[in-house]
Design a protein around this motif. Structure first.
Motif, PDB file in Angstrom:
ATOM      1  N   ALA A 110       0.817  -1.210   0.000  1.00 58.70           N
ATOM      2  CA  ALA A 110       0.000   0.000   0.000  1.00 58.70           C
ATOM      3  C   ALA A 110       0.848   1.255   0.000  1.00 58.70           C
ATOM      4  O   ALA A 110       0.463   2.281  -0.535  1.00 58.70           O
ATOM      5  CB  ALA A 110      -0.938  -0.013   1.212  1.00 58.70           C
ATOM      6  N   GLY A 111       2.016   1.181   0.605  1.00 54.67           N
ATOM      7  CA  GLY A 111       2.843   2.371   0.681  1.00 54.67           C
ATOM      8  C   GLY A 111       3.821   2.528  -0.447  1.00 54.67           C
ATOM      9  O   GLY A 111       4.610   3.473  -0.455  1.00 54.67           O
ATOM     10  N   SER A 112       3.818   1.584  -1.404  1.00 55.66           N
ATOM     11  CA  SER A 112       4.782   1.661  -2.498  1.00 55.66           C
ATOM     12  C   SER A 112       4.364   2.738  -3.484  1.00 55.66           C
ATOM     13  O   SER A 112       3.187   3.026  -3.645  1.00 55.66           O
ATOM     14  CB  SER A 112       4.849   0.308  -3.217  1.00 55.66           C
ATOM     15  OG  SER A 112       3.588  -0.017  -3.770  1.00 55.66           O
ATOM     16  N   PRO A 113       5.320   3.376  -4.156  1.00 51.32           N
ATOM     17  CA  PRO A 113       4.979   4.428  -5.114  1.00 51.32           C
ATOM     18  C   PRO A 113       4.233   3.852  -6.321  1.00 51.32           C
ATOM     19  O   PRO A 113       4.429   2.693  -6.686  1.00 51.32           O
ATOM     20  CB  PRO A 113       6.351   4.985  -5.521  1.00 51.32           C
ATOM     21  CG  PRO A 113       7.304   3.874  -5.240  1.00 51.32           C
ATOM     22  CD  PRO A 113       6.773   3.146  -4.049  1.00 51.32           C
ATOM     23  N   PRO A 114       3.363   4.622  -6.938  1.00 53.11           N
ATOM     24  CA  PRO A 114       2.603   4.120  -8.094  1.00 53.11           C
ATOM     25  C   PRO A 114       3.531   3.886  -9.280  1.00 53.11           C
ATOM     26  O   PRO A 114       4.592   4.487  -9.408  1.00 53.11           O
ATOM     27  CB  PRO A 114       1.614   5.246  -8.374  1.00 53.11           C
ATOM     28  CG  PRO A 114       2.256   6.473  -7.820  1.00 53.11           C
ATOM     29  CD  PRO A 114       3.024   6.016  -6.620  1.00 53.11           C
ATOM     30  N   SER A 115       3.093   3.002 -10.141  1.00 50.05           N
ATOM     31  CA  SER A 115       3.861   2.724 -11.348  1.00 50.05           C
ATOM     32  C   SER A 115       3.826   3.932 -12.272  1.00 50.05           C
ATOM     33  O   SER A 115       2.935   4.772 -12.176  1.00 50.05           O
ATOM     34  CB  SER A 115       3.283   1.506 -12.058  1.00 50.05           C
ATOM     35  OG  SER A 115       1.968   1.794 -12.530  1.00 50.05           O
ATOM     36  N   PRO A 116       4.796   4.045 -13.179  1.00 53.41           N
ATOM     37  CA  PRO A 116       4.783   5.195 -14.102  1.00 53.41           C
ATOM     38  C   PRO A 116       3.505   5.278 -14.925  1.00 53.41           C
ATOM     39  O   PRO A 116       3.003   6.373 -15.188  1.00 53.41           O
ATOM     40  CB  PRO A 116       6.015   4.932 -14.981  1.00 53.41           C
ATOM     41  CG  PRO A 116       6.914   4.099 -14.132  1.00 53.41           C
ATOM     42  CD  PRO A 116       6.017   3.235 -13.310  1.00 53.41           C
ATOM     43  N   ALA A 117       2.946   4.119 -15.334  1.00 50.77           N
ATOM     44  CA  ALA A 117       1.724   4.152 -16.132  1.00 50.77           C
ATOM     45  C   ALA A 117       0.558   4.704 -15.330  1.00 50.77           C
ATOM     46  O   ALA A 117      -0.232   5.526 -15.824  1.00 50.77           O
ATOM     47  CB  ALA A 117       1.399   2.749 -16.650  1.00 50.77           C
ATOM     48  N   ALA A 118       0.426   4.262 -14.058  1.00 46.61           N
ATOM     49  CA  ALA A 118      -0.661   4.755 -13.220  1.00 46.61           C
ATOM     50  C   ALA A 118      -0.505   6.248 -12.936  1.00 46.61           C
ATOM     51  O   ALA A 118      -1.480   7.011 -12.947  1.00 46.61           O
ATOM     52  CB  ALA A 118      -0.713   3.966 -11.915  1.00 46.61           C
ATOM     53  N   TYR A 119       0.729   6.668 -12.686  1.00 50.88           N
ATOM     54  CA  TYR A 119       0.980   8.093 -12.447  1.00 50.88           C
ATOM     55  C   TYR A 119       0.621   8.919 -13.676  1.00 50.88           C
ATOM     56  O   TYR A 119      -0.012   9.983 -13.577  1.00 50.88           O
ATOM     57  CB  TYR A 119       2.448   8.295 -12.074  1.00 50.88           C
ATOM     58  CG  TYR A 119       2.842   9.746 -11.935  1.00 50.88           C
ATOM     59  CD1 TYR A 119       2.542  10.460 -10.786  1.00 50.88           C
ATOM     60  CD2 TYR A 119       3.508  10.402 -12.983  1.00 50.88           C
ATOM     61  CE1 TYR A 119       2.889  11.790 -10.662  1.00 50.88           C
ATOM     62  CE2 TYR A 119       3.863  11.735 -12.867  1.00 50.88           C
ATOM     63  CZ  TYR A 119       3.552  12.426 -11.708  1.00 50.88           C
ATOM     64  OH  TYR A 119       3.880  13.743 -11.596  1.00 50.88           O
ATOM     65  N   LEU A 159      -3.053  12.644 -16.543  1.00 53.11           N
ATOM     66  CA  LEU A 159      -3.918  12.977 -17.670  1.00 53.11           C
ATOM     67  C   LEU A 159      -5.329  13.308 -17.206  1.00 53.11           C
ATOM     68  O   LEU A 159      -5.971  14.239 -17.719  1.00 53.11           O
ATOM     69  CB  LEU A 159      -3.949  11.819 -18.668  1.00 53.11           C
ATOM     70  CG  LEU A 159      -2.700  11.622 -19.529  1.00 53.11           C
ATOM     71  CD1 LEU A 159      -2.877  10.405 -20.424  1.00 53.11           C
ATOM     72  CD2 LEU A 159      -2.411  12.866 -20.360  1.00 53.11           C
ATOM     73  N   ARG A 160      -5.821  12.562 -16.226  1.00 52.21           N
ATOM     74  CA  ARG A 160      -7.156  12.838 -15.709  1.00 52.21           C
ATOM     75  C   ARG A 160      -7.224  14.205 -15.043  1.00 52.21           C
ATOM     76  O   ARG A 160      -8.209  14.938 -15.206  1.00 52.21           O
ATOM     77  CB  ARG A 160      -7.568  11.744 -14.721  1.00 52.21           C
ATOM     78  CG  ARG A 160      -7.893  10.407 -15.379  1.00 52.21           C
ATOM     79  CD  ARG A 160      -8.179   9.341 -14.344  1.00 52.21           C
ATOM     80  NE  ARG A 160      -8.558   8.087 -14.973  1.00 52.21           N
ATOM     81  CZ  ARG A 160      -8.734   6.950 -14.309  1.00 52.21           C
ATOM     82  NH1 ARG A 160      -8.542   6.923 -12.982  1.00 52.21           N
ATOM     83  NH2 ARG A 160      -9.084   5.859 -14.958  1.00 52.21           N
TER      84      ARG A 160
END
Length: 371
Positions: free
Chosen positions: A24-33, A38-39
């Motif tokens: 849960a505390g891991s940084p988001p993946s580049p794709a998710a970021y 974009l949103r």
């Protein structure tokens, strides 16, 4: 003897095991970021465009209240709106200009929202109520009631609304073939509209000169002479229809994917389509009943909104704001463009919309989409 060493799990280039689950505390993946970014950008652009259109609408309202035969400074107008000002300024602002301006904004909002629903639902840039015959139905009913039966006032507005709804129902039934296709409905609507326009022309030729002149001004789409008695019924109708249209538009993204895909996603295709068409038709009908068939507003404003917000689908709110801005600025031009002459607002909107229609048809022919 030493214990066998554990086999190391394979790792990818980032050093993480491919079958490991990020904590849960891991940084988001580049794709998710990137997706979240974009949103955020899409929401920010949507808000910026809506704010800009709202400022254009407010500028048009202030200009309409300040300009006229008696020019008023914005400070006096603001004081009058807040309850101050002398009796003369109060009469000019509150009794003459304010209902006229607010009616124009509301008419444009209803037309813009109606056109956005029609074009998004039927997936056709020609699908607007004034092109596919809904406006012609309202005009034919109103001219028949006025010229033949002498109907006027709110009864005439109600007749125009009934004509719009009846025409839309007839077009829908004629286009029904185990469902309604957008292309078929548009073509049938254009044919029905042409027939109803012929009925209007016949009634105009058989009427008295004074009756024909009054009918012509209404048919051109005019805000001249409108006041509070025309504004309040339109406001009440819009207060009901706009939320209904927004609620019904929840199914619009699915319907835009096609009937089969929409049904697979759980949408009740015919019920949802009929509800959206009913709301859009009623919005166009009440606007036509209040100001006449103001041409090309429902046709031009949705493409403007979609160009400002590419990838945002129907863009209902920007289309409504663009409609309000277009009608109000067109009315200001119609009132003051020629000295001592007040033109119907529909003439100015037609000057804007007709070239766009010709460009659209020419473009369709170039790319092989039209004949």
């Amino acid at each position: 003897m030493s214990e066998p060493s554990a086999v190391a799990a394979p790792v990818d280039s980032t050093g993480a095991s491919p079958d490991s689950t990020p904590s849960a505390g891991s940084p988001p993946s580049p794709a998710a970021y990137h997706l979240r970014r974009l949103r955020r950008l899409r929401r920010a652009r949507f808000g910026a465009v809506c704010l800009a259109l709202l400022l254009v609408v407010l500028a048009a309202l202030v200009t309409a209240l300040c300009t006229g035969d008696i020019a008023l400074p914005p400070g006096d107008v603001a004081a009058t709106l807040l309850g101050g000002g002398d009796a003369g300024t109060h009469f000019v602002v509150i009794e003459l200009r304010l209902p006229h301006a607010l009616l124009g904004l509301l008419v444009g909002l209803c037309f813009g929202l109606s056109g956005a629903v029609f074009q998004a639902l039927l997936r056709n840039p020609l699908a607007s109520p004034d092109v596919i015959g809904v406006g012609s139905g309202a005009a034919a009913a109103a001219v028949l009631a006025s010229v033949v039966y002498g109907v006027s006032g709110l009864a005439l507005s109600g007749t125009a609304l009934a004509g719009a709804l009846a025409t839309a129902a007839g077009i829908y039934l004629l286009a029904w073939r185990r469902g309604v296709g957008g292309q078929r409905l548009v073509l049938i609507g254009i044919g029905v509209g042409a027939g109803l326009s012929s009925v209007v022309s016949y009634l105009m030729t058989r009427s008295e000169v004074t009756e024909a002149q009054n009918a012509f001004v209404w048919l051109a789409g005019s805000l001249n002479g409108r006041s509070w008695p025309q504004f309040w019924p339109l406001l009440g109708a819009a207060a009901v229809l706009v939320p209904l249209a927004v609620a019904a538009a929840r199914s619009l993204p699915a319907l835009q994917l096609g009937d089969g895909t929409a049904a697979g996603l759980g949408a009740r295709v015919e019920r949802d389509r009929l509800g959206l068409l009913g709301c859009a038709t009623a919005l166009a009908g009440v606007a036509t009943a209040a100001a006449g068939p103001v041409g090309f507003v429902a046709f031009v404003c949705p493409p403007i909104a979609r160009r400002l917000l590419p990838g945002h689908g129907a863009a209902l709110l920007p289309s409504a704001l663009a409609g309000a801005a277009l009608v109000q600025w067109a009315d200001i031009a119609a009132q003051h463009m020629l000295p001592h002459t007040q033109l119907p607002v529909g003439i100015v909107t037609s000057v804007v919309g007709a070239p766009y229609l010709l460009w659209l048809l020419a473009r369709a022919n170039r790319v092989g989409q039209g004949g």
